[in-house]
Design a protein around this motif. Structure first.
Motif, PDB file in Angstrom:
ATOM      1  N   VAL A 155      -7.870 -18.682   5.033  1.00  0.00           N
ATOM      2  CA  VAL A 155      -8.938 -18.217   5.912  1.00  0.00           C
ATOM      3  C   VAL A 155     -10.218 -18.012   5.104  1.00  0.00           C
ATOM      4  O   VAL A 155     -11.299 -18.487   5.468  1.00  0.00           O
ATOM      5  CB  VAL A 155      -8.527 -16.927   6.642  1.00  0.00           C
ATOM      6  CG1 VAL A 155      -9.663 -16.443   7.537  1.00  0.00           C
ATOM      7  CG2 VAL A 155      -7.257 -17.147   7.454  1.00  0.00           C
ATOM      8  N   TYR A 156     -10.095 -17.318   3.988  1.00  0.00           N
ATOM      9  CA  TYR A 156     -11.243 -17.105   3.109  1.00  0.00           C
ATOM     10  C   TYR A 156     -11.759 -18.440   2.567  1.00  0.00           C
ATOM     11  O   TYR A 156     -12.968 -18.691   2.526  1.00  0.00           O
ATOM     12  CB  TYR A 156     -10.845 -16.179   1.959  1.00  0.00           C
ATOM     13  CG  TYR A 156     -11.980 -15.798   1.043  1.00  0.00           C
ATOM     14  CD1 TYR A 156     -12.735 -14.645   1.268  1.00  0.00           C
ATOM     15  CD2 TYR A 156     -12.305 -16.589  -0.054  1.00  0.00           C
ATOM     16  CE1 TYR A 156     -13.777 -14.299   0.419  1.00  0.00           C
ATOM     17  CE2 TYR A 156     -13.342 -16.259  -0.904  1.00  0.00           C
ATOM     18  CZ  TYR A 156     -14.080 -15.108  -0.668  1.00  0.00           C
ATOM     19  OH  TYR A 156     -15.112 -14.769  -1.502  1.00  0.00           O
ATOM     20  N   SER A 157     -10.806 -19.313   2.147  1.00  0.00           N
ATOM     21  CA  SER A 157     -11.191 -20.585   1.544  1.00  0.00           C
ATOM     22  C   SER A 157     -11.931 -21.483   2.519  1.00  0.00           C
ATOM     23  O   SER A 157     -12.821 -22.245   2.138  1.00  0.00           O
ATOM     24  CB  SER A 157      -9.941 -21.309   1.022  1.00  0.00           C
ATOM     25  OG  SER A 157      -9.313 -20.555   0.001  1.00  0.00           O
ATOM     26  N   ALA A 158     -11.557 -21.392   3.807  1.00  0.00           N
ATOM     27  CA  ALA A 158     -12.229 -22.209   4.819  1.00  0.00           C
ATOM     28  C   ALA A 158     -13.610 -21.670   5.166  1.00  0.00           C
ATOM     29  O   ALA A 158     -14.458 -22.401   5.681  1.00  0.00           O
ATOM     30  CB  ALA A 158     -11.379 -22.281   6.079  1.00  0.00           C
ATOM     31  N   GLY A 159     -13.836 -20.391   4.909  1.00  0.00           N
ATOM     32  CA  GLY A 159     -15.115 -19.782   5.237  1.00  0.00           C
ATOM     33  C   GLY A 159     -15.051 -18.820   6.407  1.00  0.00           C
ATOM     34  O   GLY A 159     -16.083 -18.423   6.941  1.00  0.00           O
ATOM     35  N   GLY A 160     -13.834 -18.448   6.827  1.00  0.00           N
ATOM     36  CA  GLY A 160     -13.692 -17.459   7.899  1.00  0.00           C
ATOM     37  C   GLY A 160     -12.918 -17.989   9.093  1.00  0.00           C
ATOM     38  O   GLY A 160     -12.605 -19.186   9.199  1.00  0.00           O
TER      39      GLY A 160
END
Length: 550
Positions: free
Chosen positions: A339-344
């Motif tokens: 989730v963080y890696s995708a940008g939210g």
């Protein structure tokens, strides 16, 4: 007098010579002749005008073919290439239900290499599983890895506890059984529990058991995001220490904060390893979004005591608060925070909830769904996941950048793999239950997008990445190039018309422009239509081949 004698001798000769039948009445010399095509051998060479003759499942002649075929195909204006190889397939279970693999054939694929999660049967049953596929009949050639995690689960289950020495030897025995049955190597998916609980040292010892059979270590690495470089280093180290080839599944730099920066570093790491003699390469799919289960949005510690315990934690409000803090904290050792890696959450899109309650939200972001129902996005994601059980709710994670895709694709050691399965029912989503367009479009998109629409690759190199290169990687020395005597796996396409049409909104639309596909000399796509032929073979590894020869 001499003239009269010669005339008499000639007349006598004609009288005893057999009368030649008209060419049209002669028995066909070949099963199929492909005429007038732009023949591209798959080795990276430019095309040449030639005919290709096929007999008894093999290429009998290439050039100007004078003999006739039982079937003649006019390929004028079309390219004739080796059949395309899908280096990361997910059809191991689906082919037991439907051997047709129509979505694969219609994008030009003739051979699939499966097994990221292992085989759909235990090690002891793999021989019977292969026989089942061959007996029922499959339209594509099929090879598979066994899984190091699968072997571990067969011995000690899905908990985080390390194996004892006796258990480790039992795991290695499972590997030897699988390799002797004909699997191509060992796969891992270290991002998912319980695979994520396996240490590097444990994996080295397990993978070593495949080395006498020339096994390949193929891995969905421990991290493809913030920890990408460490993931690559671990994969290389496992292969180097175990003495086997390394295949990195679906190479990507899935970390929005460093788009455009990490992939060049990843490429450099792999190139340096190859320069010192490590046989490491990678495959990739042609889309800027991944697809996997929503369970990956929960931290690894949730799964340490198995699935039942994880479900209890996911229902516990206090545990959820801790999980949300971990999500907000960003990258953590041992867990890819996708989730963080995708940008939210606005870049995580619900693909298949397996539940009518959430069906209306398909292809909406988790953030948008949460706003609509007035709840926290994490709670919504985990509720959808729990309410789908025992099925796996899946999502699309928009976490790649086209700059990184292009950088990886240009590397000569990168091949093409869809990370998608055959469809149980053509026109429906693939066997993973994941409506990702790669299941219907990936191979065709390699050319349509990255050769035609933007010149990232030459056509010759795009074809090489789907034919001779993956065949060489997998040791498939009887196919992958167009040569006399080799298996007649062939894809014929119209370059001008070729287009991948599947999108994440309409993921089950097949390409156009792929007119004929042959597997082992039989037409499986004829005039753009799938036939009923099932000529596919199970492709087995070195130890099975030795056992068969003996």
């Amino acid at each position: 007098m001499r003239t009269a004698l010669l005339s008499a001798l000639a007349a006598a000769s004609l009288a005893v010579s057999p009368v030649s039948a008209p060419a049209s009445a002669q028995a066909p010399s070949y099963d199929i002749v492909i005429r007038n095509g732009r023949v591209m051998d798959g080795a990276g060479n430019p095309w040449v005008h030639a005919d290709v003759a096929i007999k008894d499942g093999r290429i009998a002649s290439i050039g100007k073919v004078s003999g006739k075929g039982k079937r003649e195909i006019d390929a004028a204006g079309r390219y004739v290439t080796p059949g395309w190889i899908d280096m990361m397939d997910q059809s191991g279970a689906v082919l037991r239900q439907n051997g047709g693999a129509e979505n694969k054939l219609l994008m030009g694929v003739t051979t699939v290499i499966a097994g990221e999660g292992g085989t759909p049967v235990p090690a002891a049953d793999i021989t019977a599983y292969f026989k089942e596929l061959e007996t029922k009949g499959i339209a594509v050639n099929f090879g598979t890895y066994y899984s190091a995690t699968q072997a571990r689960e067969e011995v000690i289950g899905d908990k985080a506890a390390p194996p004892t020495p006796a258990e480790l030897e039992a795991i290695r025995a499972k590997v030897r059984t699988a390799m002797n049955a004909g699997t191509l190597g060992l796969a891992t998916a270290l991002i998912y529990p319980p695979g994520s609980f396996q240490t590097t040292d444990e994996l080295v010892e397990i993978v070593k058991a495949s080395a006498p059979c020339q096994g390949i270590y193929a891995t969905h690495m421990r991290d493809e995001s913030a920890g990408l470089l460490d993931g690559i280093k671990e994969a290389i180290a496992i292969g180097e220490r175990a003495g086997v080839k390394v295949e990195i599944f679906h190479l990507k730099a899935a970390y929005a904060p460093r788009f455009g920066q990490m992939m060049p570093e990843a490429v450099k790491l792999i190139a340096e390893a190859r320069a010192r003699g490590v046989d490491v390469a990678a495959d990739m799919y042609m889309y800027p979004f991944a697809g996997t289960g929503l369970e990956i949005t929960a931290p690894t510690w949730v799964y340490e005591n198995g699935l039942d315990a994880a479900v209890a934690l996911l229902k516990d409000p206090a545990a959820r608060e801790r999980m949300k803090k971990d999500l907000a904290a960003g990258p953590q050792p041992g867990w890819t925070n996708m989730v963080y890696s995708a940008g939210g959450w606005d870049r995580v899109v619900l693909a298949n909830p397996h539940n009518p309650k959430w069906e209306k939200y398909r292809f909406q972001s988790i953030a948008a769904i949460a706003k609509d129902v007035g709840r926290d996005p994490a709670d919504v994601a985990w509720d959808i996941m729990l309410e789908a059980l025992p099925k796996r709710a899946v999502a699309l994670y928009f976490m790649m950048d086209e700059r990184d895709i292009e950088t990886a694709l240009k590397q000569p050691w990168v091949s093409i793999g869809s990370d998608a399965g055959a469809a149980p029912v053509y026109g429906k989503i693939d066997g993973l239950g994941l409506p990702h367009p790669r299941a219907y479009g990936n191979a065709a998109r390699t050319i349509a997008e990255y050769v035609k629409r933007r010149p990232v690759l030459t056509l010759e190199d795009a074809v090489r990445k789907m034919t001779s290169w993956p065949a060489a990687r997998m040791g498939l020395d009887d196919r992958g190039v167009l040569r006399e005597g080799l298996r007649a796996d062939i894809t014929i396409f119209d370059y001008d018309r070729l287009d991948d049409r599947a999108s994440f909104a309409e993921p089950t639309i097949s390409p156009v422009g792929i007119d004929y596909v042959l597997v082992n000399g039989q037409l499986v796509v004829d005039g753009g239509k799938v036939t009923a032929a099932r000529p596919g073979m199970v492709l087995k590894g070195a130890c099975a081949a030795l056992a068969s020869a003996s």
